[in-house]
Design a protein around this motif. Structure first.
Motif, PDB file in Angstrom:
ATOM      1  N   GLY A   1       0.726  -1.224   0.106  1.00  0.00           N
ATOM      2  CA  GLY A   1      -0.039   0.287  -0.119  1.00  0.00           C
ATOM      3  C   GLY A   1       0.606   1.388  -0.175  1.00  0.00           C
ATOM      4  O   GLY A   1       1.528   1.150   0.176  1.00  0.00           O
ATOM      5  N   ILE A   2       0.237   1.966   0.268  1.00  0.00           N
ATOM      6  CA  ILE A   2       0.923   3.427   0.534  1.00  0.00           C
ATOM      7  C   ILE A   2       0.700   3.848   1.245  1.00  0.00           C
ATOM      8  O   ILE A   2      -0.272   4.400   2.082  1.00  0.00           O
ATOM      9  CB  ILE A   2       0.347   4.466  -0.904  1.00  0.00           C
ATOM     10  CG1 ILE A   2       1.306   6.211  -1.170  1.00  0.00           C
ATOM     11  CG2 ILE A   2      -1.381   4.774  -0.507  1.00  0.00           C
ATOM     12  CD1 ILE A   2       0.399   6.755  -2.137  1.00  0.00           C
ATOM     13  N   ASP A   3       1.767   4.921   1.682  1.00  0.00           N
ATOM     14  CA  ASP A   3       1.978   5.564   2.998  1.00  0.00           C
ATOM     15  C   ASP A   3       1.440   7.074   2.884  1.00  0.00           C
ATOM     16  O   ASP A   3       0.488   7.285   4.104  1.00  0.00           O
ATOM     17  CB  ASP A   3       3.641   5.480   3.948  1.00  0.00           C
ATOM     18  CG  ASP A   3       3.608   6.079   4.701  1.00  0.00           C
ATOM     19  OD1 ASP A   3       2.666   5.427   5.997  1.00  0.00           O
ATOM     20  OD2 ASP A   3       4.430   6.590   5.215  1.00  0.00           O
ATOM     21  N   CYS A   4       2.353   7.487   2.087  1.00  0.00           N
ATOM     22  CA  CYS A   4       1.461   9.249   2.076  1.00  0.00           C
ATOM     23  C   CYS A   4       1.504   9.667   0.386  1.00  0.00           C
ATOM     24  O   CYS A   4       2.723   9.628   0.192  1.00  0.00           O
ATOM     25  CB  CYS A   4       2.487  10.037   3.155  1.00  0.00           C
ATOM     26  SG  CYS A   4       2.003  11.744   3.453  1.00  0.00           S
ATOM     27  N   GLY A   5       0.057  10.026   0.265  1.00  0.00           N
ATOM     28  CA  GLY A   5       0.812  10.346  -0.782  1.00  0.00           C
ATOM     29  C   GLY A   5      -1.126  10.992  -1.811  1.00  0.00           C
ATOM     30  O   GLY A   5      -1.340  10.722  -0.529  1.00  0.00           O
ATOM     31  N   GLY A   6      -1.085  11.893  -2.832  1.00  0.00           N
ATOM     32  CA  GLY A   6      -2.012  12.169  -3.517  1.00  0.00           C
ATOM     33  C   GLY A   6      -2.457  12.473  -4.904  1.00  0.00           C
ATOM     34  O   GLY A   6      -1.666  12.791  -5.631  1.00  0.00           O
ATOM     35  N   GLY A   7      -3.530  12.022  -5.952  1.00  0.00           N
ATOM     36  CA  GLY A   7      -3.428  11.926  -7.088  1.00  0.00           C
ATOM     37  C   GLY A   7      -4.817  12.948  -7.786  1.00  0.00           C
ATOM     38  O   GLY A   7      -5.733  12.718  -8.125  1.00  0.00           O
ATOM     39  N   TYR A   8      -4.134  14.308  -7.040  1.00  0.00           N
ATOM     40  CA  TYR A   8      -5.216  15.413  -7.821  1.00  0.00           C
ATOM     41  C   TYR A   8      -5.228  15.432  -8.785  1.00  0.00           C
ATOM     42  O   TYR A   8      -4.450  16.298  -9.634  1.00  0.00           O
ATOM     43  CB  TYR A   8      -5.022  16.023  -6.466  1.00  0.00           C
ATOM     44  CG  TYR A   8      -4.386  16.356  -5.558  1.00  0.00           C
ATOM     45  CD1 TYR A   8      -5.582  15.351  -4.345  1.00  0.00           C
ATOM     46  CD2 TYR A   8      -3.623  16.858  -4.082  1.00  0.00           C
ATOM     47  CE1 TYR A   8      -5.397  15.227  -3.474  1.00  0.00           C
ATOM     48  CE2 TYR A   8      -3.339  16.992  -3.370  1.00  0.00           C
ATOM     49  CZ  TYR A   8      -4.773  15.822  -2.338  1.00  0.00           C
ATOM     50  OH  TYR A   8      -4.173  16.004  -0.748  1.00  0.00           O
ATOM     51  N   LEU A   9      -6.516  16.193  -9.557  1.00  0.00           N
ATOM     52  CA  LEU A   9      -6.711  16.494 -10.640  1.00  0.00           C
ATOM     53  C   LEU A   9      -6.765  18.266 -10.220  1.00  0.00           C
ATOM     54  O   LEU A   9      -8.012  18.454  -9.528  1.00  0.00           O
ATOM     55  CB  LEU A   9      -7.543  16.232 -11.699  1.00  0.00           C
ATOM     56  CG  LEU A   9      -7.172  15.137 -12.491  1.00  0.00           C
ATOM     57  CD1 LEU A   9      -7.908  14.442 -12.956  1.00  0.00           C
ATOM     58  CD2 LEU A   9      -5.689  15.080 -13.358  1.00  0.00           C
ATOM     59  N   LYS A  10      -6.342  19.440 -10.603  1.00  0.00           N
ATOM     60  CA  LYS A  10      -6.806  20.475 -10.761  1.00  0.00           C
ATOM     61  C   LYS A  10      -7.427  21.376 -12.269  1.00  0.00           C
ATOM     62  O   LYS A  10      -6.295  21.366 -13.246  1.00  0.00           O
ATOM     63  CB  LYS A  10      -5.720  21.393 -10.257  1.00  0.00           C
ATOM     64  CG  LYS A  10      -5.475  21.242  -8.481  1.00  0.00           C
ATOM     65  CD  LYS A  10      -4.689  21.917  -7.803  1.00  0.00           C
ATOM     66  CE  LYS A  10      -4.035  22.453  -6.056  1.00  0.00           C
ATOM     67  NZ  LYS A  10      -3.621  22.877  -6.085  1.00  0.00           N
ATOM     68  N   PHE A  11      -8.863  21.930 -12.111  1.00  0.00           N
ATOM     69  CA  PHE A  11      -8.972  22.766 -13.246  1.00  0.00           C
ATOM     70  C   PHE A  11      -8.811  23.573 -13.000  1.00  0.00           C
ATOM     71  O   PHE A  11      -9.445  24.076 -12.597  1.00  0.00           O
ATOM     72  CB  PHE A  11     -10.417  21.578 -13.722  1.00  0.00           C
ATOM     73  CG  PHE A  11     -10.333  20.588 -14.224  1.00  0.00           C
ATOM     74  CD1 PHE A  11     -10.676  19.730 -15.132  1.00  0.00           C
ATOM     75  CD2 PHE A  11     -10.807  19.426 -12.731  1.00  0.00           C
ATOM     76  CE1 PHE A  11     -10.567  18.624 -15.397  1.00  0.00           C
ATOM     77  CE2 PHE A  11     -10.972  18.198 -13.383  1.00  0.00           C
ATOM     78  CZ  PHE A  11     -10.700  17.348 -14.652  1.00  0.00           C
ATOM     79  N   LEU A  12      -8.021  24.184 -14.239  1.00  0.00           N
ATOM     80  CA  LEU A  12      -7.584  25.760 -13.879  1.00  0.00           C
ATOM     81  C   LEU A  12      -8.186  26.466 -14.573  1.00  0.00           C
ATOM     82  O   LEU A  12      -9.005  26.148 -15.251  1.00  0.00           O
ATOM     83  CB  LEU A  12      -5.983  26.647 -14.129  1.00  0.00           C
ATOM     84  CG  LEU A  12      -5.136  24.531 -13.600  1.00  0.00           C
ATOM     85  CD1 LEU A  12      -4.102  25.038 -13.905  1.00  0.00           C
ATOM     86  CD2 LEU A  12      -5.199  25.168 -12.365  1.00  0.00           C
ATOM     87  N   PRO A  13      -8.589  27.776 -14.188  1.00  0.00           N
ATOM     88  CA  PRO A  13      -9.026  28.993 -14.755  1.00  0.00           C
ATOM     89  C   PRO A  13      -8.502  29.643 -15.751  1.00  0.00           C
ATOM     90  O   PRO A  13      -7.738  29.266 -15.714  1.00  0.00           O
ATOM     91  CB  PRO A  13      -9.353  30.036 -13.417  1.00  0.00           C
ATOM     92  CG  PRO A  13      -8.240  30.009 -13.189  1.00  0.00           C
ATOM     93  CD  PRO A  13      -8.224  28.454 -13.129  1.00  0.00           C
ATOM     94  N   ALA A  14      -9.104  30.067 -16.910  1.00  0.00           N
ATOM     95  CA  ALA A  14      -9.164  30.122 -18.353  1.00  0.00           C
ATOM     96  C   ALA A  14      -8.261  31.933 -17.839  1.00  0.00           C
ATOM     97  O   ALA A  14      -8.311  32.466 -17.299  1.00  0.00           O
ATOM     98  CB  ALA A  14      -9.997  31.267 -18.891  1.00  0.00           C
ATOM     99  N   GLY A  15      -6.622  31.352 -18.506  1.00  0.00           N
ATOM    100  CA  GLY A  15      -5.649  32.756 -18.141  1.00  0.00           C
ATOM    101  C   GLY A  15      -4.883  32.507 -17.610  1.00  0.00           C
ATOM    102  O   GLY A  15      -4.140  33.728 -17.216  1.00  0.00           O
ATOM    103  N   LEU A  16      -4.872  31.616 -16.406  1.00  0.00           N
ATOM    104  CA  LEU A  16      -4.156  31.284 -15.148  1.00  0.00           C
ATOM    105  C   LEU A  16      -2.488  31.153 -16.224  1.00  0.00           C
ATOM    106  O   LEU A  16      -2.218  30.772 -16.788  1.00  0.00           O
ATOM    107  CB  LEU A  16      -4.604  30.234 -14.543  1.00  0.00           C
ATOM    108  CG  LEU A  16      -3.133  30.197 -13.208  1.00  0.00           C
ATOM    109  CD1 LEU A  16      -4.074  30.752 -11.796  1.00  0.00           C
ATOM    110  CD2 LEU A  16      -2.982  28.398 -12.680  1.00  0.00           C
TER     111      LEU A  16
END
Length: 110
Positions: A1-16
């Motif tokens: 298993g995994i001890d510590c981690g994340g697998g996020y997707l971030k949807f960014l606003p236009a123009g960032l």
């Protein structure tokens, strides 16, 4: 298993300005699993509303075995959502009921 981690997707606003992107950059949606130690094992669903990041008020457990999993967030035009893991529904509901977008209504106390 995994001890510590994340697998996020971030949807960014236009123009960032992506060249200046960092952990504090604005986003419209953040979604994915977060696993750290024995205390944090959940799926984050965070939506931006009027400049504020609003977390789902439900606990959606993340998978913690050694296998790869597919996490899916479905946002529907009728203001409902569904979270799936490996194609299986794990949570669904309405945005109004499961996210605290609005301040609680205050009732006059006589």
């Amino acid at each position: 298993g995994i001890d510590c981690g994340g697998g996020y997707l971030k949807f960014l606003p236009a123009g960032l300005d992506q060249s200046a992107f960092n952990g504090d950059s604005d986003y419209n949606i953040m979604f994915g699993p977060d696993i750290c130690g024995s205390s944090t094992k959940k799926v984050h669903v965070i939506l931006s509303y009027k400049g504020k990041n609003v977390l789902i008020n439900k606990n959606i457990p993340a998978e913690t075995d050694k296998f790869t999993h597919t996490y899916t967030l479905i946002l529907k035009p009728d203001q409902t959502y569904e979270v799936q893991i490996d194609g299986n529904k794990k949570q669904d509901g309405t945005l109004e009921d499961d996210f605290d977008f609005l301040e609680p209504k205050k009732i006059k106390d006589p």
